[in-house]
Write a protein that holds these residues in place. Sequence first.
Motif, PDB file in Angstrom:
ATOM      1  N   SER A   1     -95.834 -55.293   2.225  1.00 10.29           N
ATOM      2  CA  SER A   1     -94.811 -56.009   2.994  1.00 10.29           C
ATOM      3  C   SER A   1     -95.265 -57.426   3.322  1.00 10.29           C
ATOM      4  N   GLU A   2     -96.554 -57.593   3.606  1.00 11.63           N
ATOM      5  CA  GLU A   2     -97.078 -58.932   3.887  1.00 11.63           C
ATOM      6  C   GLU A   2     -97.050 -59.804   2.635  1.00 11.63           C
ATOM      7  N   GLY A   3     -97.311 -59.177   1.480  1.00 13.61           N
ATOM      8  CA  GLY A   3     -97.260 -59.922   0.226  1.00 13.61           C
ATOM      9  C   GLY A   3     -95.861 -60.431  -0.066  1.00 13.61           C
ATOM     10  N   ILE A   4     -94.862 -59.587   0.170  1.00 14.77           N
ATOM     11  CA  ILE A   4     -93.469 -59.999  -0.039  1.00 14.77           C
ATOM     12  C   ILE A   4     -93.094 -61.097   0.952  1.00 14.77           C
ATOM     13  N   ARG A   5     -93.532 -60.937   2.193  1.00 21.01           N
ATOM     14  CA  ARG A   5     -93.242 -61.949   3.215  1.00 21.01           C
ATOM     15  C   ARG A   5     -93.900 -63.286   2.851  1.00 21.01           C
ATOM     16  N   TYR A   6     -95.138 -63.199   2.368  1.00 22.31           N
ATOM     17  CA  TYR A   6     -95.858 -64.409   1.952  1.00 22.31           C
ATOM     18  C   TYR A   6     -95.157 -65.068   0.761  1.00 22.31           C
ATOM     19  N   GLY A   7     -94.686 -64.234  -0.181  1.00 21.31           N
ATOM     20  CA  GLY A   7     -93.966 -64.767  -1.337  1.00 21.31           C
ATOM     21  C   GLY A   7     -92.677 -65.460  -0.935  1.00 21.31           C
ATOM     22  N   LYS A   8     -91.934 -64.869  -0.016  1.00 18.01           N
ATOM     23  CA  LYS A   8     -90.684 -65.480   0.449  1.00 18.01           C
ATOM     24  C   LYS A   8     -90.952 -66.819   1.139  1.00 18.01           C
ATOM     25  N   LYS A   9     -92.042 -66.859   1.880  1.00  9.32           N
ATOM     26  CA  LYS A   9     -92.412 -68.101   2.561  1.00  9.32           C
ATOM     27  C   LYS A   9     -92.726 -69.197   1.545  1.00  9.32           C
ATOM     28  N   ARG A  10     -93.439 -68.825   0.461  1.00  5.04           N
ATOM     29  CA  ARG A  10     -93.768 -69.807  -0.571  1.00  5.04           C
ATOM     30  C   ARG A  10     -92.520 -70.231  -1.345  1.00  5.04           C
ATOM     31  N   VAL A  11     -91.589 -69.309  -1.546  1.00  6.19           N
ATOM     32  CA  VAL A  11     -90.340 -69.656  -2.228  1.00  6.19           C
ATOM     33  C   VAL A  11     -89.600 -70.741  -1.447  1.00  6.19           C
ATOM     34  N   ARG A  12     -89.537 -70.591  -0.134  1.00  3.64           N
ATOM     35  CA  ARG A  12     -88.861 -71.604   0.688  1.00  3.64           C
ATOM     36  C   ARG A  12     -89.554 -72.958   0.564  1.00  3.64           C
ATOM     37  N   LEU A  13     -90.888 -72.931   0.537  1.00  2.27           N
ATOM     38  CA  LEU A  13     -91.646 -74.180   0.416  1.00  2.27           C
ATOM     39  C   LEU A  13     -91.430 -74.819  -0.956  1.00  2.27           C
ATOM     40  N   LEU A  14     -91.447 -74.007  -2.007  1.00  2.00           N
ATOM     41  CA  LEU A  14     -91.259 -74.527  -3.362  1.00  2.00           C
ATOM     42  C   LEU A  14     -89.847 -75.073  -3.558  1.00  2.00           C
ATOM     43  N   LYS A  15     -88.877 -74.442  -2.921  1.00  2.00           N
ATOM     44  CA  LYS A  15     -87.512 -74.968  -2.993  1.00  2.00           C
ATOM     45  C   LYS A  15     -87.440 -76.352  -2.358  1.00  2.00           C
ATOM     46  N   LYS A  16     -88.136 -76.498  -1.261  1.00  2.00           N
ATOM     47  CA  LYS A  16     -88.143 -77.791  -0.582  1.00  2.00           C
ATOM     48  C   LYS A  16     -88.765 -78.861  -1.471  1.00  2.00           C
ATOM     49  N   TYR A  17     -89.844 -78.492  -2.165  1.00  2.00           N
ATOM     50  CA  TYR A  17     -90.552 -79.458  -3.011  1.00  2.00           C
ATOM     51  C   TYR A  17     -90.053 -79.472  -4.455  1.00  2.00           C
ATOM     52  N   LYS A  18     -89.053 -78.627  -4.768  1.00  2.00           N
ATOM     53  CA  LYS A  18     -88.442 -78.592  -6.104  1.00  2.00           C
ATOM     54  C   LYS A  18     -89.493 -78.368  -7.192  1.00  2.00           C
ATOM     55  N   THR A  19     -90.384 -77.427  -6.943  1.00  2.00           N
ATOM     56  CA  THR A  19     -91.487 -77.205  -7.887  1.00  2.00           C
ATOM     57  C   THR A  19     -91.513 -75.782  -8.427  1.00  2.00           C
ATOM     58  N   PHE A  20     -90.342 -75.179  -8.621  1.00  2.00           N
ATOM     59  CA  PHE A  20     -90.330 -73.832  -9.168  1.00  2.00           C
ATOM     60  C   PHE A  20     -90.885 -73.806 -10.579  1.00  2.00           C
ATOM     61  N   PRO A  21     -91.656 -72.754 -10.945  1.00  2.00           N
ATOM     62  CA  PRO A  21     -92.138 -72.621 -12.323  1.00  2.00           C
ATOM     63  C   PRO A  21     -90.966 -72.594 -13.297  1.00  2.00           C
ATOM     64  N   GLY A  22     -91.140 -73.295 -14.419  1.00  2.00           N
ATOM     65  CA  GLY A  22     -90.104 -73.273 -15.449  1.00  2.00           C
ATOM     66  C   GLY A  22     -89.013 -74.303 -15.264  1.00  2.00           C
ATOM     67  N   THR A  23     -89.082 -75.103 -14.184  1.00  2.00           N
ATOM     68  CA  THR A  23     -88.034 -76.093 -13.948  1.00  2.00           C
ATOM     69  C   THR A  23     -88.518 -77.508 -14.234  1.00  2.00           C
ATOM     70  N   VAL A  24     -89.690 -77.620 -14.862  1.00  2.00           N
ATOM     71  CA  VAL A  24     -90.286 -78.927 -15.093  1.00  2.00           C
ATOM     72  C   VAL A  24     -89.708 -79.576 -16.343  1.00  2.00           C
ATOM     73  N   ALA A  25     -89.438 -80.856 -16.256  1.00  2.00           N
ATOM     74  CA  ALA A  25     -88.900 -81.584 -17.403  1.00  2.00           C
ATOM     75  C   ALA A  25     -90.007 -81.926 -18.388  1.00  2.00           C
ATOM     76  N   LYS A  26     -89.622 -82.213 -19.623  1.00  2.00           N
ATOM     77  CA  LYS A  26     -90.596 -82.653 -20.613  1.00  2.00           C
ATOM     78  C   LYS A  26     -90.988 -84.099 -20.331  1.00  2.00           C
ATOM     79  N   VAL A  27     -92.236 -84.407 -20.620  1.00  2.00           N
ATOM     80  CA  VAL A  27     -92.746 -85.743 -20.331  1.00  2.00           C
ATOM     81  C   VAL A  27     -92.617 -86.622 -21.563  1.00  2.00           C
ATOM     82  N   ASP A  28     -92.049 -87.793 -21.390  1.00  2.00           N
ATOM     83  CA  ASP A  28     -91.972 -88.750 -22.489  1.00  2.00           C
ATOM     84  C   ASP A  28     -93.329 -89.382 -22.713  1.00  2.00           C
ATOM     85  N   LYS A  29     -93.706 -89.504 -23.953  1.00  2.00           N
ATOM     86  CA  LYS A  29     -95.001 -90.109 -24.272  1.00  2.00           C
ATOM     87  C   LYS A  29     -94.887 -91.627 -24.279  1.00  2.00           C
TER      88      LYS A  29
END
Length: 221
Positions: A193-221
Amino acid sequence: MELEIQGHKVFTLCPTEHFLFLFLHLYKHFSVSGAGIRHIMDFLMFLDKYNEDIDFTRIRLVVSQFRGELFYCSLLEIGKTYLGFSPQKSAELFSLSISRPELELLLEDIIQSGCFGNASKVQKLGSTYVMSYAISSETHRPQILPLLFPKAEFLYPSFPLLIRHRWLLPFAWCARILKFFWKTCRSDKKEVSEGIRYGKKRVRLLKKYKTFPGTVAKVDK
């Protein structure tokens, strides 16, 4: 970039690309399981030493592509507020105001994460929750499905036979599920239960910082 170390030629990244690597490596760990204070120090100390040699026009472009403006500014602010760094004006690329409570939420996550965010079982469960949430958000499937039945590539480290024998994937799923429930049944239910709670807390933080895995754009060289 070519350097000479003890009479030997060594090829390495130029300061700009090296700084980008440090930022993106830090960004990657933060967006999955968590980044520790050591990552922050590497980033800030490199910036402090090579500030004059870094092409900040390129840095600004890449950070913007990754939607990492808030994260970048927060790292600089942590350096100034808590770690005694004084980044030069050239490094301050974005005009974003960050409140002290927002900064403390990020700093709390960094401190709790240890080095790679897997110091405890609670953190590991939280990281699994974050990844499953990110995958389900991207695929629009129920959150439990990508957690129970991930792609074969995700299981290569634990089941290397899948690299050559993809038909073993259903067996790998079953073995993984049984192993998870076996460990969960033997562990303290409070940890789950603590792990799920910790995960939910990190999800809220990642949403704020827009850093979800898999949402990163490709970098132009």
